[in-house]
Write a protein that holds these residues in place. Structure first.
Motif, mmCIF file in Angstrom:
data_model
loop_
_atom_site.group_PDB
_atom_site.id
_atom_site.type_symbol
_atom_site.label_atom_id
_atom_site.label_comp_id
_atom_site.label_asym_id
_atom_site.label_seq_id
_atom_site.Cartn_x
_atom_site.Cartn_y
_atom_site.Cartn_z
ATOM 1 N N GLY A 177 65.166 33.631 67.269
ATOM 2 C CA GLY A 177 66.611 33.412 67.172
ATOM 3 C C GLY A 177 66.990 32.626 65.934
ATOM 4 N N ARG A 178 68.046 33.081 65.254
ATOM 5 C CA ARG A 178 68.486 32.450 64.008
ATOM 6 C C ARG A 178 69.612 31.431 64.225
ATOM 7 N NH1 ARG A 178 63.853 34.710 62.483
ATOM 8 N NH2 ARG A 178 63.939 36.231 60.814
ATOM 9 N N GLY A 179 69.907 31.115 65.513
ATOM 10 C CA GLY A 179 71.012 30.187 65.799
ATOM 11 C C GLY A 179 70.618 28.725 65.685
ATOM 12 N N LYS A 235 63.593 36.087 75.333
ATOM 13 C CA LYS A 235 64.857 35.682 75.968
ATOM 14 C C LYS A 235 65.447 36.869 76.734
ATOM 15 C CE LYS A 235 68.052 32.967 73.893
ATOM 16 N NZ LYS A 235 69.191 32.588 73.035
ATOM 17 N N ASN A 278 77.062 34.581 69.328
ATOM 18 C CA ASN A 278 77.514 33.237 68.968
ATOM 19 C C ASN A 278 77.798 33.175 67.470
ATOM 20 O OD1 ASN A 278 77.909 30.517 68.632
ATOM 21 N ND2 ASN A 278 76.143 29.886 69.867
ATOM 22 N N GLU A 298 79.371 28.731 64.509
ATOM 23 C CA GLU A 298 78.996 28.205 63.178
ATOM 24 C C GLU A 298 79.827 27.020 62.664
ATOM 25 O OE1 GLU A 298 78.859 30.703 59.364
ATOM 26 O OE2 GLU A 298 76.764 30.492 59.865
ATOM 27 N N TYR A 311 82.933 21.848 67.735
ATOM 28 C CA TYR A 311 81.505 22.076 67.470
ATOM 29 C C TYR A 311 80.733 22.368 68.757
ATOM 30 C CZ TYR A 311 76.714 20.838 66.113
ATOM 31 O OH TYR A 311 75.358 20.837 65.906
ATOM 32 N N GLY A 363 79.671 25.841 70.218
ATOM 33 C CA GLY A 363 78.500 26.606 69.790
ATOM 34 C C GLY A 363 77.335 26.457 70.750
ATOM 35 N N GLU A 364 77.326 25.386 71.553
ATOM 36 C CA GLU A 364 76.263 25.218 72.563
ATOM 37 C C GLU A 364 76.499 26.299 73.608
ATOM 38 O OE1 GLU A 364 73.888 24.114 75.821
ATOM 39 O OE2 GLU A 364 76.050 24.283 75.920
ATOM 40 N N GLU A 365 75.448 27.054 73.956
ATOM 41 C CA GLU A 365 75.675 28.314 74.671
ATOM 42 C C GLU A 365 76.398 28.172 75.999
ATOM 43 O OE1 GLU A 365 71.832 30.129 75.011
ATOM 44 O OE2 GLU A 365 71.047 28.581 76.334
ATOM 45 N N ASN A 386 73.194 35.230 71.793
ATOM 46 C CA ASN A 386 72.406 35.332 70.550
ATOM 47 C C ASN A 386 73.298 35.086 69.341
ATOM 48 O OD1 ASN A 386 70.143 37.881 71.698
ATOM 49 N ND2 ASN A 386 69.563 35.883 70.939
ATOM 50 N N ASN A 387 72.681 34.580 68.316
ATOM 51 C CA ASN A 387 73.358 34.309 67.056
ATOM 52 C C ASN A 387 73.651 35.618 66.291
ATOM 53 O OD1 ASN A 387 72.479 33.694 63.855
ATOM 54 N ND2 ASN A 387 74.002 32.337 64.749
ATOM 55 N N THR A 405 70.645 36.897 64.249
ATOM 56 C CA THR A 405 69.621 37.444 65.146
ATOM 57 C C THR A 405 69.954 38.903 65.460
ATOM 58 O OG1 THR A 405 69.535 35.260 66.192
ATOM 59 C CG2 THR A 405 68.435 37.059 67.350
HETATM 60 C C1 LIG Z 1 75.931 21.350 69.812
HETATM 61 C C2 LIG Z 1 75.357 22.711 69.572
HETATM 62 C C3 LIG Z 1 76.000 23.611 68.731
HETATM 63 C C4 LIG Z 1 75.483 24.882 68.518
HETATM 64 N N1 LIG Z 1 76.136 25.728 67.670
HETATM 65 C C5 LIG Z 1 75.657 26.984 67.492
HETATM 66 C C6 LIG Z 1 76.341 27.906 66.655
HETATM 67 O O1 LIG Z 1 77.381 27.607 66.066
HETATM 68 N N2 LIG Z 1 75.808 29.155 66.512
HETATM 69 C C7 LIG Z 1 74.648 29.542 67.164
HETATM 70 O O2 LIG Z 1 74.213 30.676 67.062
HETATM 71 N N3 LIG Z 1 73.985 28.663 67.950
HETATM 72 C C8 LIG Z 1 74.461 27.427 68.140
HETATM 73 N N4 LIG Z 1 73.810 26.571 68.982
HETATM 74 C C9 LIG Z 1 72.607 27.076 69.690
HETATM 75 C C10 LIG Z 1 73.053 27.887 70.934
HETATM 76 O O3 LIG Z 1 73.158 27.006 72.034
HETATM 77 C C11 LIG Z 1 72.053 28.984 71.264
HETATM 78 O O4 LIG Z 1 70.780 28.428 71.383
HETATM 79 C C12 LIG Z 1 72.023 30.108 70.245
HETATM 80 O O5 LIG Z 1 73.289 30.699 70.074
HETATM 81 C C13 LIG Z 1 71.023 31.171 70.687
HETATM 82 O O6 LIG Z 1 70.961 32.213 69.743
HETATM 83 P P1 LIG Z 1 69.571 32.708 69.131
HETATM 84 O O7 LIG Z 1 68.571 32.756 70.277
HETATM 85 O O8 LIG Z 1 69.891 34.048 68.594
HETATM 86 O O9 LIG Z 1 69.190 31.707 68.112
HETATM 87 C C14 LIG Z 1 74.296 25.269 69.169
HETATM 88 C C15 LIG Z 1 73.616 24.361 70.010
HETATM 89 C C16 LIG Z 1 74.145 23.086 70.193
HETATM 90 C C17 LIG Z 1 73.409 22.144 71.086
#
Ligand SMILES: Cc1cc2nc3c(=O)[nH]c(=O)nc-3n(C[C@H](O)[C@H](O)[C@H](O)COP(=O)(O)O)c2cc1C
Length: 421
Positions: free
Chosen positions: A52-54, A63, A80, A83, A168, A171-173, A207-208, A211
């Motif tokens: 994952g690129r998030g 996942k 997601n 950003e 902000y 962005g937490e899922e 997912n980001n 990703t």
């Molecule tokens: C406070 C906080 C902010 C986050 N902001 C983002 C975000 O803007 N974009 C994102 O993809 N993941 C963000 N994440 C991570 C996501 O909770 C999640 O793990 C992610 O979207 C999973 O995508 P991936 O598996 O493709 O990486 C954030 C996590 C936290 C704790």
């Protein structure tokens, strides 16, 4: 160097739907619907080694495999695109230049997961990205790549764009899921994880953007080819590195995952600005600990960066030169997190302002050795916050203590910032 995501986008203009089609766009979806089962699509993603690129680098295929296939009721996919991490702008660049690749990637992911309704959660202020996405979705609909019975198959899919109100924490899922449901965006208790109980209590994958945008190339080129676009055998695929700060070229570059930090700075970034020398950088968005000149040979991949004491995070690199006061830089970053704490849990709501006040005292020459100790204690204590926001916020503070202890000492003993700022 192979490009996957930013290929065909070098004019900087948004690719039209027809242009995307003319370079093979939506061929991966057509192939998958014609020749592959959903399980086979998922297996290709597992075999590719895509992480994952998030920010957290969790293996994407793994996942997806947590989503139960036999439960009644709908399942959901959420992209997601919130950003809001300072220093990170890769998803915006991608959405402003090629929104179609995300639409196709999401369609493939939904096919693999058995999802018929998916959402794209777009950051507040990303107006052009949202406009591009809505136009891309409409064009895909008109050409039969979205909607009912896509390309004559029995797979149907609707995509919706949701624009964030702008925090902000969204962005937490799990906070994102609450926001999408129209609730206050606080994080939820995990477990249950979204893959089991997510949007409207149904299995949900989050997912980001980056990703999901990689999925079409994994299907078209095959998982082995895709994996091999990385710089090292351990890494998989390319990565969008968006760079800001004191380098000559601040841009979003697509580079092989595993390229070293030094190669990024000296190569596409064109070195430091005239008169500047490299002091440190944040490698993966503001919540990751600093790296220094000693880390120039570290491959920019999840495990090597973690081994070097930091995190690859989002790949948002912020470069600081020799004139930067690292105490002031850390204070600046911490203030962002103080402002963005959602207030749900006490360690984050009360702890982060306390850390910022402590840094302020040190920065303005009123600090003592005890204040340095307080920072050290809070790096440990804020790990007990409800979600990853506060531990992430302490990333730069931890890096400051570990790598720039001499600068902190100079502030508390000399009672004045050595950089005179
Ligand atoms: C406070 C906080 C902010 C986050 N902001 C983002 C975000 O803007 N974009 C994102 O993809 N993941 C963000 N994440 C991570 C996501 O909770 C999640 O793990 C992610 O979207 C999973 O995508 P991936 O598996 O493709 O990486 C954030 C996590 C936290 C704790």
């Amino acid at each position: 160097m192979e490009q996957i995501l930013l290929k065909h986008t070098h004019t900087g203009q948004c690719l039209s739907f027809d242009e995307y089609r003319s370079v093979g766009g939506f061929d991966a979806l057509a192939t998958a619907l014609r020749e592959m089962t959903p399980v086979e699509v998922q297996q290709q993603v597992i075999d590719s080694g895509l992480r994952g690129r998030g920010g957290a680098g969790f293996p994407t295929g793994k996942k997806w495999s947590f989503v139960p296939r036999d439960l009644p009721g709908p399942r959901y996919l959420i992209c997601n695109s919130d950003e809001m991490e300072p220093g990170t702008y890769k998803d915006r660049v991608l959405l402003e230049r090629n929104p179609h690749i995300l639409v196709e990637g999401m369609a493939l992911a939904c096919y693999a997961l058995g999802v018929h309704h998916a959402f794209i959660f777009v950051r507040h202020g990303y107006e052009q990205a949202a406009i591009n996405l809505r136009a891309a979705i409409a064009a895909a609909h008109r050409s039969g790549f979205l909607g009912d019975n896509i390309l004559g198959s029995d797979f149907s899919l609707e995509l919706d764009v949701h624009q964030s109100a702008g925090r902000y924490i969204c962005g937490e899922e799990t906070a994102l899921i609450n926001a999408l449901e129209g609730k206050r965006a606080n994080p939820r208790v995990k477990p249950p994880f979204p893959a089991i109980k997510g949007l409207w209590e149904q299995p949900t994958v989050v997912n980001n953007v980056e990703t999901l945008a990689n999925i079409p190339a994994i299907i078209t080129g095959g998982p082995l080819w895709w994996k091999g676009t990385a710089a090292t055998p351990e890494a998989a695929g390319t990565k969008l590195f968006c760079v800001s700060g004191h380098v000559a070229n601040t841009e979003c570059f697509e580079l092989p995952l595993g390229i070293t930090l030094g190669e990024i700075i000296d190569g596409p970034c064109g070195g430091m600005r005239p008169g500047s020398s490299f002091k440190a950088c944040i490698p993966g968005g503001a919540s990751t600990p600093y790296m220094t000149g000693a880390h120039r040979d570290v491959p920019m991949d999840f495990d090597p960066v973690a081994k070097a004491g930091s995190r690859l995070g989002t790949g948002g690199i912020i470069v600081f030169d020799h004139t930067t006061c690292m105490v002031a830089a850390t204070l600046n970053l911490t203030r962002f997190y103080v402002r963005e704490s959602c207030g749900w849990c006490t360690p984050c709501r009360e702890g982060l302002p306390f850390v910022a006040h402590t840094l302020e005292r040190i920065e303005t020459g009123r600090g003592t050795d005890r204040d340095i100790e307080i920072l050290r204690e809070h790096v440990k204590m804020l790990n007990y916050a409800f979600c990853a926001l506060a531990p992430g916020a302490m990333g730069p503070v931890e890096g400051l203590l570990r790598l720039f202890g001499d600068e902190l000492e100079a502030h508390v003993s000399g009672k004045k910032c050595p950089f005179g700022k």
